[in-house]
Motif scaffolding. Structure first.
Motif, PDB file in Angstrom:
ATOM      1  N   TYR A 123      16.395   2.984   6.659  1.00 11.58           N
ATOM      2  CA  TYR A 123      16.449   1.987   5.581  1.00 11.58           C
ATOM      3  C   TYR A 123      15.039   1.484   5.272  1.00 11.58           C
ATOM      4  CZ  TYR A 123      18.173  -1.987   2.877  1.00 11.58           C
ATOM      5  OH  TYR A 123      18.428  -2.890   1.874  1.00 11.58           O
ATOM      6  N   ALA A 124      14.288   1.116   6.318  1.00 14.42           N
ATOM      7  CA  ALA A 124      12.939   0.594   6.124  1.00 14.42           C
ATOM      8  C   ALA A 124      12.026   1.648   5.503  1.00 14.42           C
ATOM      9  CB  ALA A 124      12.366   0.117   7.459  1.00 14.42           C
ATOM     10  N   ASP A 125      12.153   2.881   5.951  1.00  8.36           N
ATOM     11  CA  ASP A 125      11.298   3.951   5.431  1.00  8.36           C
ATOM     12  C   ASP A 125      11.618   4.242   3.964  1.00  8.36           C
ATOM     13  OD1 ASP A 125       9.266   6.080   6.200  1.00  8.36           O
ATOM     14  OD2 ASP A 125      10.868   7.349   5.401  1.00  8.36           O
ATOM     15  N   MET A 126      12.914   4.225   3.615  1.00  9.85           N
ATOM     16  CA  MET A 126      13.293   4.457   2.214  1.00  9.85           C
ATOM     17  C   MET A 126      12.747   3.356   1.316  1.00  9.85           C
ATOM     18  SD  MET A 126      17.107   6.103   1.936  1.00  9.85           S
ATOM     19  CE  MET A 126      17.718   4.463   1.774  1.00  9.85           C
ATOM     20  N   ALA A 153      10.135   3.841  -1.672  1.00 11.68           N
ATOM     21  CA  ALA A 153      10.628   3.544  -3.019  1.00 11.68           C
ATOM     22  C   ALA A 153       9.772   2.478  -3.706  1.00 11.68           C
ATOM     23  CB  ALA A 153      12.080   3.100  -2.966  1.00 11.68           C
ATOM     24  N   GLY A 154       9.207   1.569  -2.900  1.00 11.33           N
ATOM     25  CA  GLY A 154       8.385   0.508  -3.476  1.00 11.33           C
ATOM     26  C   GLY A 154       9.181  -0.543  -4.199  1.00 11.33           C
ATOM     27  N   ARG A 155      10.468  -0.660  -3.882  1.00  4.66           N
ATOM     28  CA  ARG A 155      11.322  -1.648  -4.549  1.00  4.66           C
ATOM     29  C   ARG A 155      12.517  -1.950  -3.653  1.00  4.66           C
ATOM     30  NH1 ARG A 155      15.671   1.245  -6.268  1.00  4.66           N
ATOM     31  NH2 ARG A 155      15.342   3.497  -6.518  1.00  4.66           N
ATOM     32  N   ASP A 156      13.272  -2.963  -4.048  1.00  3.97           N
ATOM     33  CA  ASP A 156      14.469  -3.338  -3.301  1.00  3.97           C
ATOM     34  C   ASP A 156      15.534  -2.255  -3.461  1.00  3.97           C
ATOM     35  OD1 ASP A 156      16.467  -4.653  -1.947  1.00  3.97           O
ATOM     36  OD2 ASP A 156      16.933  -6.023  -3.599  1.00  3.97           O
ATOM     37  N   ILE A 157      16.033  -1.724  -2.335  1.00  2.00           N
ATOM     38  CA  ILE A 157      17.060  -0.681  -2.388  1.00  2.00           C
ATOM     39  C   ILE A 157      18.410  -1.183  -1.895  1.00  2.00           C
ATOM     40  CG2 ILE A 157      15.324   1.124  -2.042  1.00  2.00           C
ATOM     41  CD1 ILE A 157      16.347   1.316   0.879  1.00  2.00           C
ATOM     42  N   TRP A 191       7.639  -7.373  11.452  1.00  2.00           N
ATOM     43  CA  TRP A 191       8.693  -8.184  10.838  1.00  2.00           C
ATOM     44  C   TRP A 191       8.198  -8.849   9.560  1.00  2.00           C
ATOM     45  CZ3 TRP A 191      13.632  -8.432  10.693  1.00  2.00           C
ATOM     46  CH2 TRP A 191      14.302  -9.587  10.281  1.00  2.00           C
ATOM     47  N   GLU A 192       6.988  -9.414   9.614  1.00  2.00           N
ATOM     48  CA  GLU A 192       6.424 -10.053   8.421  1.00  2.00           C
ATOM     49  C   GLU A 192       6.031  -9.010   7.382  1.00  2.00           C
ATOM     50  OE1 GLU A 192       3.238 -12.347  10.025  1.00  2.00           O
ATOM     51  OE2 GLU A 192       4.562 -13.958  10.771  1.00  2.00           O
ATOM     52  N   GLY A 193       5.581  -7.838   7.857  1.00  2.00           N
ATOM     53  CA  GLY A 193       5.170  -6.792   6.937  1.00  2.00           C
ATOM     54  C   GLY A 193       6.320  -6.198   6.139  1.00  2.00           C
ATOM     55  N   LEU A 194       7.540  -6.306   6.665  1.00  2.00           N
ATOM     56  CA  LEU A 194       8.687  -5.773   5.932  1.00  2.00           C
ATOM     57  C   LEU A 194       8.869  -6.453   4.587  1.00  2.00           C
ATOM     58  CD1 LEU A 194      11.309  -5.425   8.836  1.00  2.00           C
ATOM     59  CD2 LEU A 194      10.148  -3.568   7.628  1.00  2.00           C
ATOM     60  N   LEU A 195       8.423  -7.716   4.484  1.00  2.00           N
ATOM     61  CA  LEU A 195       8.570  -8.447   3.227  1.00  2.00           C
ATOM     62  C   LEU A 195       7.659  -7.897   2.132  1.00  2.00           C
ATOM     63  CD1 LEU A 195       8.863 -12.166   4.399  1.00  2.00           C
ATOM     64  CD2 LEU A 195      10.673 -10.644   3.586  1.00  2.00           C
ATOM     65  N   ARG A 196       6.756  -7.013   2.482  1.00  3.49           N
ATOM     66  CA  ARG A 196       5.870  -6.433   1.473  1.00  3.49           C
ATOM     67  C   ARG A 196       6.599  -5.406   0.616  1.00  3.49           C
ATOM     68  NH1 ARG A 196       0.732  -4.632   4.991  1.00  3.49           N
ATOM     69  NH2 ARG A 196      -0.179  -4.229   2.938  1.00  3.49           N
ATOM     70  N   PHE A 197       7.762  -4.940   1.101  1.00  6.21           N
ATOM     71  CA  PHE A 197       8.487  -3.946   0.293  1.00  6.21           C
ATOM     72  C   PHE A 197       9.995  -4.170   0.284  1.00  6.21           C
ATOM     73  CE2 PHE A 197       7.519  -2.281   4.490  1.00  6.21           C
ATOM     74  CZ  PHE A 197       8.724  -1.835   4.958  1.00  6.21           C
ATOM     75  N   PRO A 222       0.831  -1.199   0.000  1.00 10.28           N
ATOM     76  CA  PRO A 222       0.000   0.000   0.000  1.00 10.28           C
ATOM     77  C   PRO A 222       0.866   1.249   0.000  1.00 10.28           C
ATOM     78  CG  PRO A 222       0.104  -0.951   2.194  1.00 10.28           C
ATOM     79  CD  PRO A 222       0.801  -1.913   1.277  1.00 10.28           C
ATOM     80  N   ALA A 223       0.236   2.391  -0.212  1.00  3.72           N
ATOM     81  CA  ALA A 223       0.976   3.653  -0.217  1.00  3.72           C
ATOM     82  C   ALA A 223       1.572   3.913   1.160  1.00  3.72           C
ATOM     83  CB  ALA A 223       0.044   4.794  -0.613  1.00  3.72           C
ATOM     84  N   ALA A 224       2.781   4.468   1.174  1.00  6.48           N
ATOM     85  CA  ALA A 224       3.462   4.752   2.434  1.00  6.48           C
ATOM     86  C   ALA A 224       2.732   5.862   3.182  1.00  6.48           C
ATOM     87  CB  ALA A 224       4.901   5.166   2.162  1.00  6.48           C
TER      88      ALA A 224
END
Length: 304
Positions: free
Chosen positions: A121-124, A128-132, A88-94, A22-24
């Motif tokens: 890092y998590a906020d970026m 970004a909506g992608r792997d950074i 922790w599980e939600g981090l895998l969404r982005f 979803p949107a940040a």
């Protein structure tokens, strides 16, 4: 004792696809100072509260190391395991799983800015909506990558340099004092390698250890009767009576396989830095003077 769980030891090998997100949420409220109990679950709870309050962190500090401002009132966040697991599980969404595991490794590095690094890092990644993880032009990404590399270097050295002493009850004990909190990362290695014996690895700096009882590995701390272990020492009276002999034999082995003519101290220090010597039996003062083995036979010994 508390059993090591996947949350305590996140995988760093599996690669998963990043799911749609979803949107940040916008952090539109005034920034705040946050405090937590110092655990990784506590930090994950803080991350959840940051977005729940829509208030970015000025600072995130463990409760026992709070350095508050003159006027600001810190927001104390109580650890909530359910929210921590959800975060922790939600981090895998982005972000993919290796990138998520890297955030845990940054936490274990105990860097003074680890909490804010993890948030940034998590906020970026969220925005970004992608792997950074390969965006090395960004200072936060570079810093996280460097800390993870330093942590794994220390992990591998601990796996190589830990030396056990056998107690009278058959327990194998080792004391370490690593630069980073690597016990959660070395648990799997020692559990597999020494699956047929009871052992305890105690972190003298952080006052906790890993205990393997032939069935599972647990995180343990000591109180009262464990005062000796809390100091990271084993009294000679509780050691197996053969332990001093094992030490002498180990030192003798290294003395005899050493080749003085091929000594390269510069290379030696690079592979075995001096700060690890306190763990190694072969680097301790010799109780017996070294004497070369006289195994060369003269012509008469061969009947010539």
């Amino acid at each position: 004792m508390s059993q090591l769980t996947p949350l305590h030891r996140p995988s760093s090998t599996a690669v998963g696809a990043v799911a749609p997100r979803p949107a940040a949420p916008e952090l539109r409220n005034p920034p705040a100072d946050y405090t937590y109990d110092g655990s990784f679950e506590g930090l994950l709870t803080v991350l959840f509260r940051v977005y729940d309050r829509r208030s970015a962190p000025n600072s995130i500090q463990p409760e026992d190391a709070v350095q508050g401002g003159l006027f600001a009132q810190a927001v104390a966040v109580a650890t909530d395991d359910a929210l921590a697991t959800r975060t922790w599980e939600g981090l895998l969404r982005f972000m993919p799983e290796p990138a998520r595991a890297r955030l845990y490794h940054v936490f274990l590095s105990e860097d003074p800015e680890r909490e804010l690094l993890i948030f940034r890092y998590a906020d970026m990644a969220l925005r970004a909506g992608r792997d950074i993880s390969e965006n090395y032009a960004d200072a936060t990404v570079r810093r996280c990558q460097r800390l993870a590399q330093q942590l794994f270097r220390e992990k591998h050295r601990m796996e190589a340099f830990v030396r056990f002493e056998k107690a009278q009850d058959g327990l194998f004990h080792a004391t370490i004092e690593p630069d980073f909190d690597v016990l959660p990362l070395i648990a799997s290695h020692f559990t597999k390698r020494y699956a047929d014996q009871r052992w305890l690895i105690f972190d003298k700096r952080r006052h906790y250890g890993l205990y393997y009882d032939l069935t599972r590995t647990d995180v343990v701390t000591f109180e009262g009767s464990g005062a000796t272990l809390r100091r990271g020492e084993l009294s000679a009276t509780v050691l197996d009576e053969r332990e001093p002999l094992f030490k002498v034999l180990w030192q003798a082995y290294f003395d005899h396989v050493n080749i003085p003519e091929r000594k390269n101290l510069k290379l030696h220090y690079r592979h075995i830095p001096r700060r690890y010597w306190k763990y190694l039996s072969e680097k301790q003062p010799r109780e017996r003077r070294f004497e070369p083995i006289n195994n060369k036979r003269g012509p008469n010994a061969l009947g010539e």
